[in-house]
Motif scaffolding. Structure first.
Motif, PDB file in Angstrom:
ATOM      1  N   VAL A 189      59.829  35.624   7.543  1.00  0.00           N
ATOM      2  CA  VAL A 189      59.096  36.286   6.459  1.00  0.00           C
ATOM      3  C   VAL A 189      60.075  36.838   5.425  1.00  0.00           C
ATOM      4  O   VAL A 189      59.711  37.122   4.291  1.00  0.00           O
ATOM      5  N   ASN A 190      61.320  36.986   5.830  1.00  0.00           N
ATOM      6  CA  ASN A 190      62.395  37.402   4.922  1.00  0.00           C
ATOM      7  C   ASN A 190      62.861  36.166   4.143  1.00  0.00           C
ATOM      8  O   ASN A 190      63.359  35.203   4.732  1.00  0.00           O
ATOM      9  N   PRO A 191      62.711  36.148   2.812  1.00  0.00           N
ATOM     10  CA  PRO A 191      63.046  34.938   2.049  1.00  0.00           C
ATOM     11  C   PRO A 191      64.507  34.525   2.143  1.00  0.00           C
ATOM     12  O   PRO A 191      64.831  33.349   1.930  1.00  0.00           O
ATOM     13  N   TYR A 192      65.403  35.453   2.482  1.00  0.00           N
ATOM     14  CA  TYR A 192      66.814  35.077   2.597  1.00  0.00           C
ATOM     15  C   TYR A 192      67.071  34.208   3.820  1.00  0.00           C
ATOM     16  O   TYR A 192      68.054  33.462   3.844  1.00  0.00           O
ATOM     17  N   ARG A 193      66.195  34.278   4.829  1.00  0.00           N
ATOM     18  CA  ARG A 193      66.303  33.340   5.937  1.00  0.00           C
ATOM     19  C   ARG A 193      66.094  31.908   5.439  1.00  0.00           C
ATOM     20  O   ARG A 193      66.834  30.983   5.804  1.00  0.00           O
ATOM     21  N   ILE A 194      65.083  31.729   4.605  1.00  0.00           N
ATOM     22  CA  ILE A 194      64.798  30.396   4.060  1.00  0.00           C
ATOM     23  C   ILE A 194      65.953  29.940   3.181  1.00  0.00           C
ATOM     24  O   ILE A 194      66.393  28.777   3.254  1.00  0.00           O
ATOM     25  N   GLU A 195      66.463  30.841   2.355  1.00  0.00           N
ATOM     26  CA  GLU A 195      67.566  30.477   1.463  1.00  0.00           C
ATOM     27  C   GLU A 195      68.783  30.002   2.256  1.00  0.00           C
ATOM     28  O   GLU A 195      69.408  28.994   1.925  1.00  0.00           O
ATOM     29  N   GLY A 196      69.131  30.730   3.308  1.00  0.00           N
ATOM     30  CA  GLY A 196      70.289  30.336   4.103  1.00  0.00           C
ATOM     31  C   GLY A 196      70.094  29.009   4.801  1.00  0.00           C
ATOM     32  O   GLY A 196      71.024  28.200   4.910  1.00  0.00           O
ATOM     33  N   GLN A 197      68.884  28.759   5.280  1.00  0.00           N
ATOM     34  CA  GLN A 197      68.617  27.517   6.006  1.00  0.00           C
ATOM     35  C   GLN A 197      68.572  26.296   5.093  1.00  0.00           C
ATOM     36  O   GLN A 197      68.660  25.160   5.579  1.00  0.00           O
ATOM     37  N   LYS A 198      68.472  26.516   3.782  1.00  0.00           N
ATOM     38  CA  LYS A 198      68.591  25.388   2.855  1.00  0.00           C
ATOM     39  C   LYS A 198      69.939  24.692   3.015  1.00  0.00           C
ATOM     40  O   LYS A 198      70.070  23.494   2.744  1.00  0.00           O
ATOM     41  N   SER A 199      70.948  25.449   3.455  1.00  0.00           N
ATOM     42  CA  SER A 199      72.297  24.877   3.554  1.00  0.00           C
ATOM     43  C   SER A 199      72.352  23.704   4.524  1.00  0.00           C
ATOM     44  O   SER A 199      73.256  22.868   4.438  1.00  0.00           O
ATOM     45  N   ILE A 200      71.384  23.614   5.447  1.00  0.00           N
ATOM     46  CA  ILE A 200      71.367  22.495   6.390  1.00  0.00           C
ATOM     47  C   ILE A 200      71.197  21.176   5.638  1.00  0.00           C
ATOM     48  O   ILE A 200      71.934  20.213   5.857  1.00  0.00           O
ATOM     49  N   VAL A 201      70.235  21.146   4.719  1.00  0.00           N
ATOM     50  CA  VAL A 201      70.020  19.913   3.966  1.00  0.00           C
ATOM     51  C   VAL A 201      71.097  19.718   2.903  1.00  0.00           C
ATOM     52  O   VAL A 201      71.435  18.587   2.552  1.00  0.00           O
ATOM     53  N   PHE A 202      71.694  20.815   2.424  1.00  0.00           N
ATOM     54  CA  PHE A 202      72.829  20.673   1.505  1.00  0.00           C
ATOM     55  C   PHE A 202      73.979  19.974   2.218  1.00  0.00           C
ATOM     56  O   PHE A 202      74.640  19.092   1.655  1.00  0.00           O
ATOM     57  N   GLU A 203      74.236  20.382   3.475  1.00  0.00           N
ATOM     58  CA  GLU A 203      75.306  19.732   4.243  1.00  0.00           C
ATOM     59  C   GLU A 203      74.996  18.270   4.515  1.00  0.00           C
ATOM     60  O   GLU A 203      75.894  17.412   4.447  1.00  0.00           O
ATOM     61  N   ILE A 204      73.741  17.983   4.863  1.00  0.00           N
ATOM     62  CA  ILE A 204      73.368  16.590   5.103  1.00  0.00           C
ATOM     63  C   ILE A 204      73.666  15.748   3.864  1.00  0.00           C
ATOM     64  O   ILE A 204      74.262  14.668   3.947  1.00  0.00           O
ATOM     65  N   ALA A 205      73.248  16.259   2.704  1.00  0.00           N
ATOM     66  CA  ALA A 205      73.481  15.523   1.460  1.00  0.00           C
ATOM     67  C   ALA A 205      74.972  15.317   1.206  1.00  0.00           C
ATOM     68  O   ALA A 205      75.416  14.216   0.863  1.00  0.00           O
TER      69      ALA A 205
END
Length: 321
Positions: A189-205
């Motif tokens: 529910v904390n939006p910064y959790r979502i922001e940090g987890q975006k890095s997973i797909v950034f790394e994949i790319a």
């Protein structure tokens, strides 16, 4: 508890894709600095507003992307890569999001953190809270929780609060009482959790030379991961770092699959599963808090959902590389 939206929202069009690509590739050579983190390497696309002195890292991210030939044969597809998030410091993808959430908490002067958890979130939060000298309160159901993860939580000094009920009951309690108790909530529910987890797909790319696969397949419990992947893909496209968005396939366990049922029926709202049960304890969530964001992610990626039984999960688990 209310959060101010991360500063990245709506601003990706201001970034030059080539400039970001050079910057992110340059940071791959970093060792022993915050830029060596697989999260903070992409700070400009995660939390550009956070001051450097508040950033917490345990070297999260930088997980392997491995080709799995046996799994590809099992699934009947040409090629499968596995993003091995179990290589994170506490053993799960939660570290990518927790690094950002705890860093934001520190930036606003918070030192007492809390979460409801069936296992992975508790271990991750306890680790980061201990690392920054804070305190973690973990609300964990009395049943159907991964015992090893709770032992890991205790080892990091997390304060366990066991209760009769489900993960969802813990979330409801924190939503009602965290502010008065002085707790900074680190669930999705904390939006910064979502922001940090975006890095997973950034790394994949980045691992794939900014050329995306056809599909990304992800399990779904609280649905923070699929929400983060969808948002991250939108931003990569908006920045010009990728030229197309792959489709997402979200997999839920049959005993805890309210989101799949909603999508399959074409419903507009999620009907919670009051008594979820699956042997895959991390997926044992009947009222996923991130379902609206997850629905948006599926719409953006033309994604699909599926529910599988525990037997199918165990059978697939036995498939090796």
């Amino acid at each position: 508890m209310a959060w101010k939206s991360p500063a990245i929202d709506g601003k990706t069009a201001d970034w030059d894709g080539e400039e970001l690509r050079r910057l992110f590739d340059q940071r791959l050579a970093e060792r022993g600095t915050v830029w060596a983190s697989g999260v903070w390497r992409y700070k400009e696309l995660i939390a550009p507003e956070l001051p450097m002195e508040s950033l917490v890292t345990r070297g999260e991210g930088n997980t392997g992307l491995y080709p799995l030939e046996a799994a590809a044969r099992y699934a009947g597809v040409r090629r499968i890569w596995m993003k091995a998030q179990s290589e994170n410091p506490s053993g799960s993808f939660k570290d990518n999001g927790m690094a950002a959430a705890v860093s934001h908490g520190l930036s606003i002067g918070r030192r007492v953190f809390a979460c409801s958890s069936t296992g992975n979130t508790s271990a991750s939060l306890a680790m980061y809270a201990a690392w920054c000298g804070g305190t973690a309160y973990v609300f964990a159901p009395a049943r159907h929780v991964a015992a090893a993860k709770l032992l890991q939580t205790a080892a990091f000094g997390g304060k366990l609060v066991r209760f009769e009920g489900t993960y969802d009951d813990g979330i409801t309690f924190l939503e009602r009482h965290a502010e008065e108790l002085g707790l900074y909530v680190c669930n999705s529910v904390n939006p910064y959790r979502i922001e940090g987890q975006k890095s997973i797909v950034f790394e994949i790319a980045q691992n794939l030379g900014w050329q995306m696969p056809d599909w990304i397949v992800v399990p779904g419990g609280a649905l923070s991961n699929v929400s983060a992947l969808g948002k991250g893909l939108e931003e990569l496209l908006a920045c010009g770092l990728i030229d197309r968005i792959p489709r997402i396939a979200l997999v839920q366990a049959e005993g805890a699959s309210p989101f799949h049922r909603m999508v399959e029926r074409g419903d507009e709202r999620l009907v919670p599963e009051p008594k979820p049960y699956t042997r895959a304890s991390a997926l044992n969530i009947g009222n996923p808090p991130s379902w609206p964001k997850a629905l948006h992610a599926l719409q953006v990626t033309k994604g699909v959902t599926v529910a599988v039984c525990d037997g199918e999960i165990m059978e697939a688990k036995d498939v090796r590389s």
